[in-house]
Design an enzyme around this catalytic site. Structure first.
Site, short mmCIF file in Angstrom:
data_model
loop_
_atom_site.label_atom_id
_atom_site.label_comp_id
_atom_site.label_asym_id
_atom_site.label_seq_id
_atom_site.Cartn_x
_atom_site.Cartn_y
_atom_site.Cartn_z
N CYS A 119 0.88 -1.17 0.00
CA CYS A 119 0.00 0.00 0.00
C CYS A 119 0.92 1.22 0.00
O CYS A 119 2.14 1.12 -0.05
CB CYS A 119 -0.93 -0.01 1.21
N PRO A 125 4.52 -6.95 3.77
CA PRO A 125 4.55 -8.40 3.54
C PRO A 125 3.76 -9.15 4.61
O PRO A 125 3.44 -8.59 5.66
CB PRO A 125 6.04 -8.73 3.65
N ILE A 126 3.43 -10.41 4.33
CA ILE A 126 2.71 -11.22 5.33
C ILE A 126 3.48 -12.51 5.62
O ILE A 126 2.89 -13.51 6.06
CB ILE A 126 1.27 -11.55 4.87
N ASP A 309 0.82 5.10 13.84
CA ASP A 309 -0.44 5.67 13.31
C ASP A 309 -0.69 7.07 13.83
O ASP A 309 -1.64 7.72 13.38
CB ASP A 309 -1.63 4.77 13.68
N VAL A 331 8.62 1.87 11.84
CA VAL A 331 7.73 0.74 11.55
C VAL A 331 7.52 0.54 10.06
O VAL A 331 7.64 -0.57 9.55
CB VAL A 331 6.38 0.92 12.28
C1 EPZ Z 1 -1.60 -2.88 11.80
O1 EPZ Z 1 -1.16 -3.13 10.49
C2 EPZ Z 1 -2.61 -1.74 11.68
N1 EPZ Z 1 -3.72 -2.17 10.84
C3 EPZ Z 1 -1.93 -0.52 11.08
O2 EPZ Z 1 -2.88 0.53 11.08
C4 EPZ Z 1 -0.76 -0.12 11.96
O3 EPZ Z 1 -0.09 0.97 11.36
C5 EPZ Z 1 0.20 -1.29 12.11
O4 EPZ Z 1 -0.52 -2.43 12.63
C6 EPZ Z 1 1.34 -0.99 13.06
O5 EPZ Z 1 0.84 -0.63 14.32
C7 EPZ Z 1 -4.66 -2.99 11.38
O6 EPZ Z 1 -4.58 -3.39 12.53
C8 EPZ Z 1 -5.80 -3.36 10.48
P1 EPZ Z 1 2.30 -4.90 11.22
P2 EPZ Z 1 -0.27 -4.46 10.20
O7 EPZ Z 1 2.13 -6.27 10.70
O8 EPZ Z 1 -0.67 -5.54 11.12
C9 EPZ Z 1 6.35 -5.75 8.93
C10 EPZ Z 1 -4.11 2.26 10.22
O9 EPZ Z 1 -3.72 3.40 9.97
N2 EPZ Z 1 5.79 -7.10 8.68
O10 EPZ Z 1 2.30 -4.68 12.70
O11 EPZ Z 1 -0.30 -4.69 8.74
C11 EPZ Z 1 5.58 -4.66 8.21
O12 EPZ Z 1 6.05 -4.50 6.89
C12 EPZ Z 1 -3.28 1.08 9.82
O13 EPZ Z 1 -5.16 1.98 10.86
C13 EPZ Z 1 6.59 -8.05 8.04
O14 EPZ Z 1 7.74 -7.78 7.68
O15 EPZ Z 1 1.18 -3.96 10.60
C14 EPZ Z 1 5.84 -3.46 9.06
O16 EPZ Z 1 7.09 -2.90 8.70
C15 EPZ Z 1 -2.13 1.49 8.92
N3 EPZ Z 1 6.09 -9.29 7.84
C16 EPZ Z 1 5.94 -4.03 10.48
O17 EPZ Z 1 6.16 -5.44 10.32
C17 EPZ Z 1 4.81 -9.64 8.23
O18 EPZ Z 1 4.40 -10.80 8.01
C18 EPZ Z 1 4.70 -3.84 11.32
O19 EPZ Z 1 3.61 -4.29 10.55
C19 EPZ Z 1 4.02 -8.65 8.85
C20 EPZ Z 1 4.53 -7.39 9.08
#
Ligand code: EPZ
Length: 422
Positions: A119, A125-126, A309, A331
């Site tokens: 995005c 990534p997941i 956020d 992050v």
């Molecule tokens: C959640 O996203 C929130 N969304 C995000 O809010 C928030 O910014 C984010 O957590 C961090 O707090 C929801 O809860 C729906 P992460 P998420 O997995 O879970 C890396 C908003 O504004 N990562 O905690 O997708 C990733 O690239 C949104 O409401 C991997 O590398 O975030 C990032 O750098 C935006 N591999 C970091 O971890 C993975 O498999 C944190 O991402 C997963 C994540």
């Protein structure tokens, strides 16, 4: 596409209520897939992302409908069997749809979910989601942009799994997969956000056995089946934080109802450091912007650190400080797109990789600006409120993903704000 017009320079005064938390409601709605029956999820915000997830559940054969008799109530009816697929057309509009993966494979032993893709703010990534599910015995096959997950014997098994890094939806996905797995699961290096605790509370209400949510280590004992949800979603700490920053702008005096002080401690600490008064009041927090903010350095991080956020919103306040501040975004790799828009309003910001250096200016001046992502657009609204003159925020569909009619919440505080069809 709508736009929001703001005639700024008017300090905000009064009381505003935070809605239910988007980032708690989404995984809790997905958790309804774990049990047949009618799930009652309350205090669910009326947001584009919630409607998208409702459509996704509808595609699977569930019904997600608002209960007209109760504001914020969402009833989700889940049948005995669903079509365990999340198609690209829906997932591409909301990548958080990926949290249906864990519940689907846990309950039906199979799932086909579109890879969410990146995005505006990063690659997103997941890999951690998938490694966690694989640890629980899921066989994963990536093809044509989809993840196909199956539980070889129809049911996942407990395991010990350590995340490489804190991931909010990764922790949520794997936790939901583990609650129906056979045996015990220990998840280590988990994310600790309040939304994860709220999801765990909802799952416990369904009969799941979970301990340690909100800490690094989450222990789960799998059960055979779960009962429907009946849960009230926590208040949105990011929406509340956005209104707290609005009140901290020079001359502001805003009470945010529903805000849970324990969920916004890192933000409140920074607001107090820049000189705002933050006072606990019945049912929330009151913030008073006491003159021009003082500078402070901010470094985002996983909870309980300063929330990524809230980074864009805090940047607006520091643009007006009487000195220089540094904001480091640890992050996401591309979460400074609001910077060039703030510069159009007169902010003095220089970005170098993960760090933005702000030289405070006495004031901002209104101009047309473009929203790029959800929290950046909230920051542009805050900047418009502080700026002298008129600010037009375009592409507010970004804003509507996470804020329930923000103009209707800000106008009673004295904001001269309105929405127009662009
Ligand atoms: C959640 O996203 C929130 N969304 C995000 O809010 C928030 O910014 C984010 O957590 C961090 O707090 C929801 O809860 C729906 P992460 P998420 O997995 O879970 C890396 C908003 O504004 N990562 O905690 O997708 C990733 O690239 C949104 O409401 C991997 O590398 O975030 C990032 O750098 C935006 N591999 C970091 O971890 C993975 O498999 C944190 O991402 C997963 C994540």
């Amino acid at each position: 596409m709508d736009k929001i017009l703001i005639d700024g320079g008017v300090p905000l005064r009064g009381s505003v209520a935070a809605s239910g938390a988007k980032n708690a409601a989404l995984p809790i709605i997905a958790a309804s897939l774990l049990a047949e029956g009618e799930h009652r999820i309350r205090n669910v915000p009326d947001l584009a992302d919630v409607r998208t997830l409702g459509r996704l559940l509808g595609h699977m054969g569930c019904q997600a409908e608002r209960n007209a008799g109760e504001k914020g109530a969402l009833w989700v009816r889940v049948p005995a069997a669903v079509e365990p697929e999340a198609p690209y057309e829906l997932v591409k509009t909301m990548r958080a749809s990926v949290v249906v993966l864990g519940p689907l494979v846990a309950r039906w032993g199979k799932a086909r979910v579109s890879m969410p893709g990146g995005c505006a703010i990063g690659a997103r990534p997941i890999d951690q989601h998938l490694k966690g599910l694989a640890a629980l015995g899921a066989e994963l096959h990536l093809e044509h942009g989809y993840v196909e997950a199956t539980a070889p014997r129809g049911r996942l098994h407990g395991a010990t799994f350590t995340f490489d890094g804190q991931t909010v939806t990764g922790t949520e996905n794997v936790m939901m997969a583990a609650v129906l797995a056979e045996g015990e699961t220990l998840l280590r290096n988990c994310a600790r956000e309040p939304e994860i605790v709220d999801l765990a509370d909802a799952l416990r209400g369904m009969g799941a056995r979970i301990e340690g949510d909100g800490t690094d280590d989450i222990w789960i004992e799998g059960v055979e089946s779960l009962r429907p949800i009946d849960h009230v979603v926590i208040a949105d700490r990011i929406e509340a934080g956005t209104f707290l920053v609005a009140g901290a702008l020079p001359g502001g005096d805003v009470t945010v109802k529903g805000c849970v002080p324990a969920h916004v401690e890192a933000l409140v600490e920074k607001l107090r450091t820049v000189g705002a008064q933050v006072l606990p009041v019945e049912g929330g927090l009151r913030v008073v912007g006491d003159g021009r903010p003082r500078p402070v350095d901010v470094r985002t991080g996983p909870h309980p650190g300063f929330p990524t956020d809230m980074q864009a919103q805090m940047m607006v306040l520091l643009c007006l400080a009487d000195g220089s501040s540094k904001i480091t975004e640890t992050v996401f790799e591309n979460r400074f797109m609001h910077v060039q828009e703030l510069q159009r309003l007169g902010a003095d910001i220089a970005v170098d990789g993960k760090t933005a250096v702000l030289k405070g200016v006495p004031g901002l001046s209104g101009a047309p600006v473009m929203a790029s992502d959800l929290r950046a657009s909230a920051a542009l609204v805050l900047a418009g409120l502080a700026a002298q003159g008129t600010t037009e925020v375009h592409r507010v569909y970004h804003l509507d993903r996470g804020y329930e009619r923000i103009e209707e919440k800000l106008a009673p505080l004295g904001a001269r704000i309105r929405r127009e069809k662009a």
